[in-house]
Design an enzyme around this catalytic site. Sequence first.
Site, PDB file in Angstrom:
ATOM      1  N   CYS A 116     -15.671 -14.881  -2.262  1.00 53.06           N
ATOM      2  CA  CYS A 116     -15.612 -15.880  -1.196  1.00 53.06           C
ATOM      3  C   CYS A 116     -14.189 -16.408  -1.194  1.00 53.06           C
ATOM      4  CB  CYS A 116     -16.603 -17.013  -1.437  1.00 53.06           C
ATOM      5  SG  CYS A 116     -16.522 -18.304  -0.164  1.00 53.06           S
ATOM      6  N   CYS A 119     -13.876 -20.567  -0.351  1.00 55.88           N
ATOM      7  CA  CYS A 119     -14.357 -21.554  -1.330  1.00 55.88           C
ATOM      8  C   CYS A 119     -15.130 -20.813  -2.415  1.00 55.88           C
ATOM      9  CB  CYS A 119     -15.195 -22.627  -0.652  1.00 55.88           C
ATOM     10  SG  CYS A 119     -16.473 -21.992   0.455  1.00 55.88           S
ATOM     11  N   SER A 120     -16.440 -20.956  -2.465  1.00 56.15           N
ATOM     12  CA  SER A 120     -17.220 -20.238  -3.477  1.00 56.15           C
ATOM     13  C   SER A 120     -18.653 -20.033  -3.009  1.00 56.15           C
ATOM     14  CB  SER A 120     -17.197 -20.993  -4.810  1.00 56.15           C
ATOM     15  OG  SER A 120     -17.656 -22.319  -4.633  1.00 56.15           O
ATOM     16  N   CYS A 121     -18.823 -19.667  -1.732  1.00 50.43           N
ATOM     17  CA  CYS A 121     -20.159 -19.418  -1.200  1.00 50.43           C
ATOM     18  C   CYS A 121     -20.827 -18.312  -2.015  1.00 50.43           C
ATOM     19  CB  CYS A 121     -20.074 -19.015   0.275  1.00 50.43           C
ATOM     20  SG  CYS A 121     -19.476 -20.345   1.333  1.00 50.43           S
TER      21      CYS A 121
END
Length: 213
Positions: A116, A119-121
């Site tokens: 991702c 961000c950090s999906c």
Amino acid sequence: MTSSYDSKKITEIHQHLHSELPSDPALRVKALESLLVEKGMVDSTAVDAWIDLYAEEIGPKRGARVVARAWTDPAFKARLMADGTAAISEFGYQGHATGHLVAVENTDKVHNLVVCTLCSCYPFSLLGMSPGWYKSQEYRSRAVRDPRGVLKEFGIDLAGDVEVRVWDSTAELRYLVVPQRPAGTETLGEEALAALVTRNSMIGTDRHLKAGA
């Protein structure tokens, strides 16, 4: 303990975060939790319960069950590859983190890697808590620029004729890598097969699963 929403308290907390919380992410999380508990906005017991649920009970176990079913049931695999969200709903796995799920399959000539970049999906309702490295800026940038180099650091040294496909998760689109079934597992049932599937293999930073691993 019953928590209630108070906009004034939330505003005060928000201001506090920007003025006093430490820069280290782990310390920030702990400080935030302590502040919310102190102000009666969060029940610490509930927080611990949720952490335990995703770290121990869910973890990567749900995703592993999906992969094992795909290995053993060609019809389910076809449904999974066609519509991941609909297929996992057959297990009762539903939620925002998997509302738009796409399954991608590793083969002898293709390796898939999920990142991702913004961000950090992450499909946490299938894989549990995301690993720290997945959220790091280094992984998020290098996975796109130098995926083979990143994979090599995870112990995956791909031959030149293996194509690497990098999939960028978003808030509305999540990916699940279906790893190759290990050789020598023809007699194993779904439960035993699921035990062989690692979280990293469903992200793409693990490739060579082994029977009895």
